[in-house]
Write a protein that holds these residues in place. Structure first.
Motif, PDB file in Angstrom:
ATOM      1  N   LYS A 165       0.817  -1.220   0.000  1.00 25.53           N
ATOM      2  CA  LYS A 165       0.000   0.000   0.000  1.00 25.53           C
ATOM      3  C   LYS A 165       0.849   1.268   0.000  1.00 25.53           C
ATOM      4  O   LYS A 165       0.438   2.300  -0.530  1.00 25.53           O
ATOM      5  N   TYR A 166       2.042   1.194   0.591  1.00 23.70           N
ATOM      6  CA  TYR A 166       2.905   2.368   0.644  1.00 23.70           C
ATOM      7  C   TYR A 166       3.542   2.640  -0.717  1.00 23.70           C
ATOM      8  O   TYR A 166       3.581   3.770  -1.197  1.00 23.70           O
ATOM      9  N   SER A 167       4.076   1.575  -1.342  1.00 30.80           N
ATOM     10  CA  SER A 167       4.751   1.771  -2.622  1.00 30.80           C
ATOM     11  C   SER A 167       3.755   2.101  -3.737  1.00 30.80           C
ATOM     12  O   SER A 167       4.078   2.851  -4.658  1.00 30.80           O
ATOM     13  N   ILE A 168       2.535   1.559  -3.655  1.00 32.73           N
ATOM     14  CA  ILE A 168       1.522   1.891  -4.666  1.00 32.73           C
ATOM     15  C   ILE A 168       1.231   3.384  -4.647  1.00 32.73           C
ATOM     16  O   ILE A 168       1.134   4.044  -5.691  1.00 32.73           O
ATOM     17  N   GLU A 169       1.089   3.942  -3.451  1.00 29.55           N
ATOM     18  CA  GLU A 169       0.817   5.375  -3.336  1.00 29.55           C
ATOM     19  C   GLU A 169       1.927   6.195  -3.974  1.00 29.55           C
ATOM     20  O   GLU A 169       1.688   7.158  -4.699  1.00 29.55           O
ATOM     21  N   TRP A 170       3.190   5.805  -3.702  1.00 30.02           N
ATOM     22  CA  TRP A 170       4.319   6.543  -4.280  1.00 30.02           C
ATOM     23  C   TRP A 170       4.355   6.376  -5.794  1.00 30.02           C
ATOM     24  O   TRP A 170       4.568   7.354  -6.537  1.00 30.02           O
ATOM     25  N   ILE A 171       4.175   5.153  -6.271  1.00 28.29           N
ATOM     26  CA  ILE A 171       4.222   4.896  -7.712  1.00 28.29           C
ATOM     27  C   ILE A 171       3.192   5.741  -8.450  1.00 28.29           C
ATOM     28  O   ILE A 171       3.500   6.369  -9.473  1.00 28.29           O
ATOM     29  N   MET A 172       1.973   5.803  -7.935  1.00 26.30           N
ATOM     30  CA  MET A 172       0.919   6.540  -8.621  1.00 26.30           C
ATOM     31  C   MET A 172       1.180   8.044  -8.636  1.00 26.30           C
ATOM     32  O   MET A 172       0.719   8.752  -9.532  1.00 26.30           O
ATOM     33  N   LYS A 173       1.948   8.534  -7.670  1.00 28.27           N
ATOM     34  CA  LYS A 173       2.285   9.959  -7.647  1.00 28.27           C
ATOM     35  C   LYS A 173       3.460  10.289  -8.568  1.00 28.27           C
ATOM     36  O   LYS A 173       3.619  11.441  -8.987  1.00 28.27           O
ATOM     37  N   ASN A 174       4.267   9.290  -8.888  1.00 26.55           N
ATOM     38  CA  ASN A 174       5.511   9.560  -9.611  1.00 26.55           C
ATOM     39  C   ASN A 174       5.626   8.843 -10.952  1.00 26.55           C
ATOM     40  O   ASN A 174       6.640   8.988 -11.632  1.00 26.55           O
ATOM     41  N   VAL A 175       4.613   8.091 -11.336  1.00 23.08           N
ATOM     42  CA  VAL A 175       4.683   7.327 -12.577  1.00 23.08           C
ATOM     43  C   VAL A 175       4.704   8.258 -13.790  1.00 23.08           C
ATOM     44  O   VAL A 175       4.121   9.348 -13.774  1.00 23.08           O
ATOM     45  N   GLN A 176       5.401   7.819 -14.825  1.00 19.37           N
ATOM     46  CA  GLN A 176       5.518   8.562 -16.074  1.00 19.37           C
ATOM     47  C   GLN A 176       4.967   7.716 -17.224  1.00 19.37           C
ATOM     48  O   GLN A 176       5.058   6.487 -17.199  1.00 19.37           O
ATOM     49  N   ILE A 177       4.419   8.381 -18.233  1.00 22.57           N
ATOM     50  CA  ILE A 177       3.970   7.673 -19.429  1.00 22.57           C
ATOM     51  C   ILE A 177       5.168   7.414 -20.327  1.00 22.57           C
ATOM     52  O   ILE A 177       5.986   8.303 -20.562  1.00 22.57           O
ATOM     53  N   SER A 178       5.293   6.207 -20.817  1.00 22.56           N
ATOM     54  CA  SER A 178       6.408   5.873 -21.695  1.00 22.56           C
ATOM     55  C   SER A 178       6.375   6.729 -22.948  1.00 22.56           C
ATOM     56  O   SER A 178       5.331   6.918 -23.567  1.00 22.56           O
TER      57      SER A 178
END
Length: 288
Positions: free
Chosen positions: A119-132
Motif C-alpha cells: 500500500k505504501y509503494s503503490i501510493e508513491w508509484i501513482m504519484k511519480n509514474v511517467q507515461i512511456s
C-alpha cells in the motif's frame, strides 16, 4: 550455483550470482570499491547473512529476503521490465493502480535495491509514474527515486513498538543531522548529509536526467566557474558562496548524467591525492 554476499562500503550489502555483471557492469563499481564477505551455494544461508550484515552496517534491510524474491517469473506477476534506471509496467497509467493492487506482495530486484508492491509503494508509484515516451500503453518509474522513497519513508508496517524492522533490527531512521555544536557554522545551520540526494531529487523531478546531456552540463559548469571567478575578483563573498554552490549543483548533475554518483567521483579524487606530497609555491600547492 554459488551466491556472493558483497559489500560496497557506505552504500549497501547485497547478494548476486554474478559479480561482474551485477556490481561492476550494472552498478559501475570497480573491484577495489567492494568486498566479497561470503560465498555459499546455500541460498537460505546467504539470504540470512545478507540481512545480518545489513543490520550490522546500518543499511536499509530488504523487506523480502533474497531467497524469496520472485524475479518476475510467477504466472500471476506483471511482466515488468527492469533496467538500470527504470522499472516499466505493462499497462497505461489509468490502469496501473488496479494492476498493482492485483499484484500485492510482488517483489523485484534493481540496481538500487529490492522493491515490493504494497500500500505504501503503490501510493508513491501513482504519484511519480511517467507515461512511456515510446508506448502510451506502458508506464514507468525511476528506480533511484523509488529507492530514496524506500530509504526515507515507512514502506511496510512495523511492529507495534515502532522501533524494529521485521527482522528485529532497529528501524531505518534516515541520515543523521549534524549538530551545530560540532562545527563552526555562522548561522546555526549545517548542511544535511543527504544534500547531494536533495540536488538529485530536484533535478530528477524537472526531467534533467531524462533529457539532459553531459556536454551541456559541462558548458554550464564553465559558465558557473566563470561567474565564481568574477565574484572572487570583486571580493563579493555572497556571490562567491553562491557561485561555489552552483558549481557543486552542476557537478552533481554532471556526475549523474555520466552514470557515476558524485560521491564516487569525490572518493576517487581523494584516494588519488591523499598520499600526495608537495609544498606551497606562490599560494598554490605543487606536488612533488
Amino acid at each position: 550455483m554459488t551466491y556472493y554476499l558483497y559489500h560496497i562500503p557506505g552504500k549497501k550489502v547485497g547478494v548476486t550470482r554474478d559479480l561482474e555483471k551485477r556490481v561492476i557492469k550494472q552498478q559501475g563499481y570497480d573491484y577495489h570499491e567492494f568486498e566479497v564477505l561470503l560465498e555459499s551455494e546455500d541460498i537460505d544461508f546467504i539470504s540470512n547473512m545478507e540481512i545480518a550484515y545489513q543490520l550490522k552496517h546500518g543499511y536499509r534491510v530488504d523487506e523480502t529476503p533474497y531467497s524469496k524474491l520472485k524475479f518476475n517469473k510467477e504466472e500471476n506477476d506483471m511482466n515488468i521490465n527492469v533496467t538500470e534506471q527504470t522499472t516499466t509496467f505493462p499497462c497505461p497509467v489509468n490502469k496501473l493502480k488496479g494492476q498493482l493492487m492485483d499484484n500485492m506482495g510482488m517483489t523485484w530486484e534493481t540496481d538500487h535495491g529490492t522493491f515490493t508492491i504494497n500500500k505504501y509503494s503503490i501510493e508513491w508509484i501513482m504519484k511519480n509514474v511517467q507515461i512511456s515516451r515510446y508506448n502510451v500503453e506502458r508506464s514507468y518509474v525511476y528506480n533511484k527515486a523509488f529507492a530514496r522513497f524506500h530509504d526515507n519513508h515507512q514502506t511496510h508496517d512495523y511492529p507495534s513498538n515502532g522501533h524494529e524492522t521485521r527482522t528485529g533490527g532497529l528501524a531505518p531512521t534516515g541520515m543523521k543531522e549534524r549538530k551545530c555544536d560540532d562545527c563552526q557554522c555562522d548561522k546555526g545551520e549545517c548542511l544535511n548529509p543527504s544534500q547531494f540526494d536533495l540536488i538529485r531529487t530536484w533535478a530528477n523531478d524537472r526531467g534533467l536526467y531524462d533529457g539532459g546531456d553531459p556536454k551541456t552540463q559541462a558548458l554550464k559548469l564553465v559558465e558557473e566557474v566563470g561567474e565564481t571567478c568574477r565574484a572572487i575578483l570583486k571580493e563579493d563573498k555572497i556571490e562567491i558562496i553562491d557561485g561555489i554552490g552552483d558549481c557543486v549543483v552542476v557537478l552533481t548533475n554532471l556526475a549523474e548524467l555520466i552514470g557515476t554518483p558524485i560521491e564516487v567521483c569525490i572518493n576517487c579524487a581523494y584516494n588519488e591525492i591523499k598520499d600526495r606530497k608537495g609544498k606551497m609555491v606562490n599560494g598554490t600547492y605543487k606536488k612533488d
